[in-house]
Design a protein around this motif. Structure first.
Motif, PDB file in Angstrom:
ATOM      1  N   GLN A  21     -83.995  -0.358  43.753  1.00 41.28           N
ATOM      2  CA  GLN A  21     -82.614   0.087  43.550  1.00 41.28           C
ATOM      3  C   GLN A  21     -81.669  -1.104  43.531  1.00 41.28           C
ATOM      4  OE1 GLN A  21     -82.438   2.705  46.910  1.00 41.28           O
ATOM      5  NE2 GLN A  21     -82.931   4.516  45.708  1.00 41.28           N
ATOM      6  N   LEU A  53     -72.272   9.641  48.445  1.00 43.83           N
ATOM      7  CA  LEU A  53     -71.346   9.690  49.588  1.00 43.83           C
ATOM      8  C   LEU A  53     -70.963   8.286  50.043  1.00 43.83           C
ATOM      9  CD1 LEU A  53     -72.561  12.407  52.115  1.00 43.83           C
ATOM     10  CD2 LEU A  53     -70.381  12.338  50.911  1.00 43.83           C
ATOM     11  N   GLY A  54     -71.927   7.388  50.089  1.00 44.19           N
ATOM     12  CA  GLY A  54     -71.662   6.034  50.555  1.00 44.19           C
ATOM     13  C   GLY A  54     -71.010   5.153  49.501  1.00 44.19           C
ATOM     14  N   THR A  99     -77.240  10.988  56.614  1.00 45.90           N
ATOM     15  CA  THR A  99     -76.707  12.341  56.482  1.00 45.90           C
ATOM     16  C   THR A  99     -77.339  13.318  57.471  1.00 45.90           C
ATOM     17  OG1 THR A  99     -78.267  12.645  54.677  1.00 45.90           O
ATOM     18  CG2 THR A  99     -75.982  12.235  54.073  1.00 45.90           C
ATOM     19  N   LEU A 110     -73.970   5.272  56.645  1.00 44.91           N
ATOM     20  CA  LEU A 110     -73.702   5.792  55.306  1.00 44.91           C
ATOM     21  C   LEU A 110     -73.144   4.707  54.397  1.00 44.91           C
ATOM     22  CD1 LEU A 110     -74.024   8.495  53.945  1.00 44.91           C
ATOM     23  CD2 LEU A 110     -71.688   9.044  54.560  1.00 44.91           C
ATOM     24  N   MET A 111     -72.449   3.748  55.029  1.00 42.17           N
ATOM     25  CA  MET A 111     -71.863   2.666  54.256  1.00 42.17           C
ATOM     26  C   MET A 111     -72.914   1.653  53.794  1.00 42.17           C
ATOM     27  SD  MET A 111     -68.982   3.924  54.683  1.00 42.17           S
ATOM     28  CE  MET A 111     -68.081   2.731  53.708  1.00 42.17           C
ATOM     29  N   LEU A 139     -81.876  -2.998  40.299  1.00 40.50           N
ATOM     30  CA  LEU A 139     -81.221  -2.294  39.209  1.00 40.50           C
ATOM     31  C   LEU A 139     -79.707  -2.387  39.332  1.00 40.50           C
ATOM     32  CD1 LEU A 139     -83.546   0.797  39.089  1.00 40.50           C
ATOM     33  CD2 LEU A 139     -83.108  -0.730  37.168  1.00 40.50           C
ATOM     34  N   SER A 144     -73.418   3.858  37.500  1.00 41.81           N
ATOM     35  CA  SER A 144     -74.799   4.044  37.948  1.00 41.81           C
ATOM     36  C   SER A 144     -75.092   5.520  38.178  1.00 41.81           C
ATOM     37  CB  SER A 144     -75.039   3.247  39.229  1.00 41.81           C
ATOM     38  OG  SER A 144     -73.996   3.487  40.142  1.00 41.81           O
ATOM     39  N   LEU A 151     -88.619   1.011  47.422  1.00 39.78           N
ATOM     40  CA  LEU A 151     -87.578   1.789  46.745  1.00 39.78           C
ATOM     41  C   LEU A 151     -86.199   1.113  46.832  1.00 39.78           C
ATOM     42  CD1 LEU A 151     -86.991   4.366  45.108  1.00 39.78           C
ATOM     43  CD2 LEU A 151     -86.442   5.471  47.264  1.00 39.78           C
ATOM     44  N   TYR A 190     -81.426   9.354  40.075  1.00 41.42           N
ATOM     45  CA  TYR A 190     -82.273  10.488  39.694  1.00 41.42           C
ATOM     46  C   TYR A 190     -83.507  10.496  40.580  1.00 41.42           C
ATOM     47  CZ  TYR A 190     -85.196   7.059  37.302  1.00 41.42           C
ATOM     48  OH  TYR A 190     -86.013   6.000  37.030  1.00 41.42           O
ATOM     49  N   HIS A 214     -72.469   3.998  46.791  1.00 43.70           N
ATOM     50  CA  HIS A 214     -73.388   3.003  46.242  1.00 43.70           C
ATOM     51  C   HIS A 214     -73.801   3.327  44.813  1.00 43.70           C
ATOM     52  CE1 HIS A 214     -73.408   1.914  50.387  1.00 43.70           C
ATOM     53  NE2 HIS A 214     -73.953   3.061  50.724  1.00 43.70           N
ATOM     54  N   VAL A 215     -73.706   4.617  44.484  1.00 42.73           N
ATOM     55  CA  VAL A 215     -74.047   5.073  43.141  1.00 42.73           C
ATOM     56  C   VAL A 215     -72.934   6.019  42.714  1.00 42.73           C
ATOM     57  CG1 VAL A 215     -75.641   6.584  41.898  1.00 42.73           C
ATOM     58  CG2 VAL A 215     -76.553   4.807  43.360  1.00 42.73           C
ATOM     59  N   GLY A 227     -89.313   4.771  39.817  1.00 37.26           N
ATOM     60  CA  GLY A 227     -88.568   4.645  38.575  1.00 37.26           C
ATOM     61  C   GLY A 227     -89.454   4.843  37.361  1.00 37.26           C
ATOM     62  N   VAL A 271     -77.439  12.347  47.188  1.00 40.65           N
ATOM     63  CA  VAL A 271     -76.238  12.703  47.953  1.00 40.65           C
ATOM     64  C   VAL A 271     -75.786  11.532  48.825  1.00 40.65           C
ATOM     65  CG1 VAL A 271     -75.413  14.145  49.861  1.00 40.65           C
ATOM     66  CG2 VAL A 271     -76.622  15.185  47.943  1.00 40.65           C
ATOM     67  N   LYS A 272     -76.752  10.926  49.518  1.00 41.50           N
ATOM     68  CA  LYS A 272     -76.468   9.826  50.430  1.00 41.50           C
ATOM     69  C   LYS A 272     -75.815   8.657  49.690  1.00 41.50           C
ATOM     70  CE  LYS A 272     -79.888   7.316  51.969  1.00 41.50           C
ATOM     71  NZ  LYS A 272     -81.263   7.092  52.439  1.00 41.50           N
ATOM     72  N   ASN A 273     -76.371   8.304  48.541  1.00 39.56           N
ATOM     73  CA  ASN A 273     -75.853   7.156  47.805  1.00 39.56           C
ATOM     74  C   ASN A 273     -74.510   7.435  47.156  1.00 39.56           C
ATOM     75  OD1 ASN A 273     -77.626   4.768  47.950  1.00 39.56           O
ATOM     76  ND2 ASN A 273     -79.173   6.236  47.312  1.00 39.56           N
ATOM     77  N   VAL A 294     -80.860   4.582  38.548  1.00 40.20           N
ATOM     78  CA  VAL A 294     -81.426   4.193  39.838  1.00 40.20           C
ATOM     79  C   VAL A 294     -82.319   5.306  40.390  1.00 40.20           C
ATOM     80  CG1 VAL A 294     -80.852   3.393  42.166  1.00 40.20           C
ATOM     81  CG2 VAL A 294     -79.290   2.952  40.271  1.00 40.20           C
ATOM     82  N   PRO A 295     -83.613   5.026  40.600  1.00 38.69           N
ATOM     83  CA  PRO A 295     -84.468   6.068  41.170  1.00 38.69           C
ATOM     84  C   PRO A 295     -84.168   6.255  42.659  1.00 38.69           C
ATOM     85  CG  PRO A 295     -85.728   4.050  40.888  1.00 38.69           C
ATOM     86  CD  PRO A 295     -84.363   3.800  40.297  1.00 38.69           C
ATOM     87  N   VAL A 296     -84.128   7.490  43.128  1.00 34.95           N
ATOM     88  CA  VAL A 296     -83.951   7.759  44.560  1.00 34.95           C
ATOM     89  C   VAL A 296     -85.028   8.734  45.004  1.00 34.95           C
ATOM     90  CG1 VAL A 296     -81.465   7.334  44.666  1.00 34.95           C
ATOM     91  CG2 VAL A 296     -82.296   9.614  44.095  1.00 34.95           C
ATOM     92  N   LYS A 297     -85.150   8.887  46.314  1.00 35.86           N
ATOM     93  CA  LYS A 297     -86.167   9.793  46.835  1.00 35.86           C
ATOM     94  C   LYS A 297     -85.512  11.114  47.220  1.00 35.86           C
ATOM     95  CE  LYS A 297     -90.252   9.344  49.677  1.00 35.86           C
ATOM     96  NZ  LYS A 297     -90.792   8.759  50.886  1.00 35.86           N
ATOM     97  N   ASN A 320     -81.666  14.418  48.590  1.00 33.84           N
ATOM     98  CA  ASN A 320     -80.902  13.806  49.661  1.00 33.84           C
ATOM     99  C   ASN A 320     -80.562  12.348  49.347  1.00 33.84           C
ATOM    100  OD1 ASN A 320     -79.898  13.729  52.470  1.00 33.84           O
ATOM    101  ND2 ASN A 320     -81.571  12.291  52.730  1.00 33.84           N
TER     102      ASN A 320
END
Lengths: 317, 511
Positions: free
Chosen positions: B457, A192-193, B351, B141-142, B460, A153, B453, A156, A195-196, B188, A188-190, A179-182, A185
């Motif tokens: 996600q 780090l976790g 974060t 974060l998890m 997807l 995954s 959002l 962007y 998820h992506v 997206g 980075v968050k996804n 996967v679209p993100v906002k 950050n």
């Protein structure tokens, strides 16, 4: 002899007047508005404010930064187009606002040629990154893995990035989960976790890369990026359509008188020459310092318009 | 990665300067004043203030908004006690015992009790926030898109549970909120929805315009319509200083009630999507059940005031737990804070503590300052706020109207924002006229905007197969408990209705 020296003196004085007036051709008599298409506090806004402040310090001009947010910078571009080309309204934006935005939405109400582009002061240093413990060294490895069936995954945060990912998929004949993100950050968050797997980053990932927690798999610019010179560009990997190339630049409404444009280019160059602004651009915002103006800038923008059109066409057909 | 001590100390130091303290105190003062004016409340003041804080330093801006939030919960008790016209639904509970006590000639005793219990509840809640948010952020974060989508789904179930006496109108409000949240570019793909080719709508309807319109302008229009009905206070003269004294003994005797209500409010505040009214109602009901003089509740019992005020004020601190760690606001006021944080370059979420740890601890310090000034300003200004509560509406509303316009303009520097604000003001007016709950509408709008959002996600990442959600236990727990809660409440409401029906028919039979 007397006559001659008089003539000479007159010539000298008129020469001085001419050269002086050419030097200080345009001085604003009222306050200048700098339109910014993004929220106050973000990277684009910070850059606009700092440079404007320096110009104001150097010249004594009154400059007010106004945030006109919306449509990924398009709202600002539209109101800049509508403003009078009298030098009292200019805009600050990434160049793709004028090239990519009208390409994906032809009804947007402006084109690259509706503006007088003054000077670009920096360019993005965008890369694709993942956690360091992933088994890939470059994006090519990740694509190989995806080809052999692994689900990968990619996050962007901007339309141009999504479009570039589709071009990558198409060239390699591979299917990734896009996967679209906002915002940066979000990526980075996804990542780090966990998820992506991979995300686009324009600088926000720098501190994790420095700490060894994340790595850059590819540069999304024309050249390799300073943060990770060992990572190849996506172009080197064979996808010629990918070049984020976000140049941060000052623009004005179309048909801006030449003397006003000259005054701006001169003052922007002087302001961005200062140490603190260069430090902000290169170190805090992780952007690359450049300075292009006039014909050279126009040529760059035409080039990136062509690239944007090629990218969109390639993905859509 | 735990937050290191020097970051915490650095943050505390950042907050302790004249500039920040001045704006926090100003916020508290504005909050108390706004709360004291019948018809105005905290979320309204925050909606208008958010754009006005654009040009402040981030800490001062956010500190000021938090100050308004805290001040308004104290101020809200003033008109409830003195005029029996609560500014907010949650202070309606304060009026139950506050107004009778004021009628007995002890208005200041009631106000003092409200102030002290409010500040106590608030402080409790803040302490919980300070201690748990950093660890929660690490866990947060998890939580991936699937979990976030499920948590917001849970919040949506909660608002559906609390849509009020008329489920149809509640659903209408929530449905409209969700629908309008979809305005703008789809995440997206970027397909424009309901934008009518207006570029300014591509990012969706702004919360500032919608919020100021529905919450503030709608209320003003409603007040203009009702301007014939004058609020008249029939309070007897105060019974003198001694009767109005609130001793330490009085406070201590309410200690258990305050603690209980504070805990309830804190727990409710930490749950995303529900607000302080529920806290006040629950706190009051439980206090009545536990009290020795339950039959005196409603006649001016100090404990009743304490129960309501401690509960509704303790929501405001813990409210920031889901906000700071997950980016999900706990109520309307917190939703405006999300906007303010993003504008100042602070992205709420897991974060945050790593990126902006220092700012967060500075904010916590600002909250302590806000509590202290709440107590001080509240205590010193008690007499004055009584007067503020009686300022004629013909002065208040024109000022508010002007502020609405200014706020809507500043938020985007575009006429579109003002036009939208007026349109939503008219919508808000008709919603009030038809008794459609406006808060439900605004919360649905906020949550709808946030839900899309992570939902996209999730779709997807799981290829649209809901079965794959099983890999995310947190998501499963939240979705199931949301559904269970909703069906339980619906079932209970139905059976209550049936019981009510049966009892009326049996009454008829027996006569």
């Amino acid at each position: 002899m007397k006559q001659l020296s008089k003539t000479f003196l007159l010539l000298l004085i008129s020469g001085m007047i001419v050269s002086w007036s050419a030097y200080a051709a345009w001085t604003p008599e009222e306050s200048i508005k700098v339109l910014v298409g993004f929220k106050a506090g973000g990277g684009v806004d910070t850059l606009a404010r700092v440079v404007s402040q320096k110009v104001a310090e150097n010249t004594g001009w009154t400059i007010v930064v106004v945030n006109k947010t919306g449509g990924g910078g398009s709202v600002m571009a539209k109101s800049l187009k509508k403003a009078k080309p009298d030098g009292y309204t200019i805009g600050f934006a990434p160049g793709e606002n004028f090239t990519f935005n009208p390409t994906i939405n032809p009804r947007i109400g402006f084109t690259l040629h509706d503006f007088t582009h003054l000077a670009a002061i920096s360019v993005s240093q965008c890369g694709l990154f993942s956690m360091s413990d992933k088994p890939w060294t470059t994006l090519a490895d990740a694509i190989e893995a995806a080809k052999s069936g692994e689900e990968i995954s990619v996050a962007y945060q901007a339309p141009k990035m999504g479009m570039s990912m589709k071009a990558i998929e198409k060239v390699f004949g591979v299917s990734l989960k896009l996967v679209p993100v906002k915002g940066g950050n979000g990526g980075v968050k996804n990542v780090l976790g966990g998820h992506v797997d991979i995300a686009w980053g324009a600088g926000i990932q720098a501190k994790y890369v420095k700490a060894g927690q994340m790595k850059i798999l590819a540069s999304c610019e024309k050249e390799r990026i300073a943060m990770a010179p060992e990572a190849p560009t996506v172009r080197e990997l064979g996808v010629k359509y990918v070049n984020l190339d976000a140049k941060f630049q000052f623009s004005a409404p179309g048909n801006l008188p030449a003397d006003i444009a000259e005054a701006y280019v001169r003052e922007i160059r002087r302001a961005t020459g200062s140490k603190d602004i260069q430090d902000l651009i290169a170190n805090k915002l992780s952007l690359k310092l450049i300075f292009t103006s006039g014909k050279e800038l126009q040529k760059d923008l035409e080039q990136s318009l062509t690239e944007a059109q090629e990218l969109v066409e390639f993905v859509k057909n | 990665m735990p937050v290191s001590m020097d970051i915490i100390l650095g943050g505390i130091g950042d907050a302790l300067n004249f500039y920040t303290i001045a704006f926090v105190v100003l916020g508290v003062l504005i909050g108390i004043l706004v709360g004291s004016i019948p018809g105005l409340n905290g979320p309204m003041a925050i909606a208008i203030a958010v754009p006005m804080t654009f040009y402040l330093q981030p800490l001062a801006a956010i500190g000021m908004l938090v100050g308004i939030m805290k001040g308004s919960t104290v101020g809200g008790a003033v008109p409830a006690i003195l005029l029996n016209t609560p500014g907010t639904p949650d202070s309606a509970i304060t009026a139950i015992d506050g107004y009778p006590l004021a009628k007995k000639g002890k208005p200041f005793k009631a106000l003092k009790m409200a102030l002290y219990s409010s500040v106590s509840g608030d402080t409790m809640s803040d302490l919980v926030l300070f201690t748990v948010s950093a660890p929660i952020a690490m866990v947060a974060l998890m939580l991936g898109p699937t979990d976030l989508a499920a948590i917001i789904f849970f919040s949506i179930c909660l608002i559906m549970c609390m849509i009020g006496d008329d489920p149809f109108k509640g659903m209408l409000a929530a449905g409209t909120g969700f629908l309008l949240a979809a305005v703008g570019l789809a995440p997206g793909e970027g397909t424009p929805r309901m934008t009518f080719d207006i570029l300014e709508l591509e990012d969706g309807l702004s919360l500032v315009s919608v919020g100021i319109g529905v919450l503030v302008l709608g209320e003003v229009l409603m007040a203009i319509r009702n301007s014939g009905n004058k609020v008249t206070s029939t309070l007897p003269p105060s019974a003198g200083k001694d009767a109005n004294r609130l001793g330490l003994k009085d406070y201590v005797s309410c200690g258990r009630t305050i603690l209980r209500s504070g805990a309830i409010g804190t727990a409710i505040g930490a749950t995303p999507g529900i607000g302080s009214t529920l806290a006040a109602v629950t706190g009051y009901t439980l206090a009545k059940r536990a009290s020795k003089n339950a039959d005196k509740f409603g006649t001016g019992e100090l404990e009743g005031i304490a129960a309501a005020e401690a509960a509704n004020s303790s929501v405001s601190g813990s409210n920031l737990i889901p906000l700071l760690t997950l980016g999900i606001p706990g109520n309307v006021a917190a939703a405006f804070l999300v906007g303010a944080l993003t504008i100042h370059g602070v992205t709420p979420g897991p974060t945050l503590f790593q990126d902006q740890g220092r700012l967060i601890y500075a904010l916590f310090t600002a909250m302590v300052i806000a509590n202290i000034s709440n107590l001080a300003i509240g205590r010193l200004g008690l007499q004055m706020f009584g007067l503020v509560a009686k300022v004629p509406q013909s002065i208040v509303y024109p000022v508010v109207l002007l502020l609405c316009m200014t706020g809507a303009w500043i938020s985007a520097n575009e006429m579109v924002g003002c036009v939208l604000m007026v349109v939503f003001g008219i919508i808000g007016f008709f919603m009030r006229l038809l008794k459609i709950p406006v808060i439900t509408f605004v919360i649905a709008f906020v949550l709808g905007k946030m839900w899309e959002l992570p939902l996209t996600q999730m779709m997807l990442l799981t290829d649209g197969e809901l079965v794959k959600m099983i890999q995310h236990p947190v998501a499963v727990v939240f979705s199931l408990s949301g559904l269970l809660l909703l069906s339980f409440v619906t079932w209970k409401r139905k059976s209550e209705k049936r019981l009510a029906k049966e009892s009326t028919t049996s009454d008829l039979k027996s006569t």
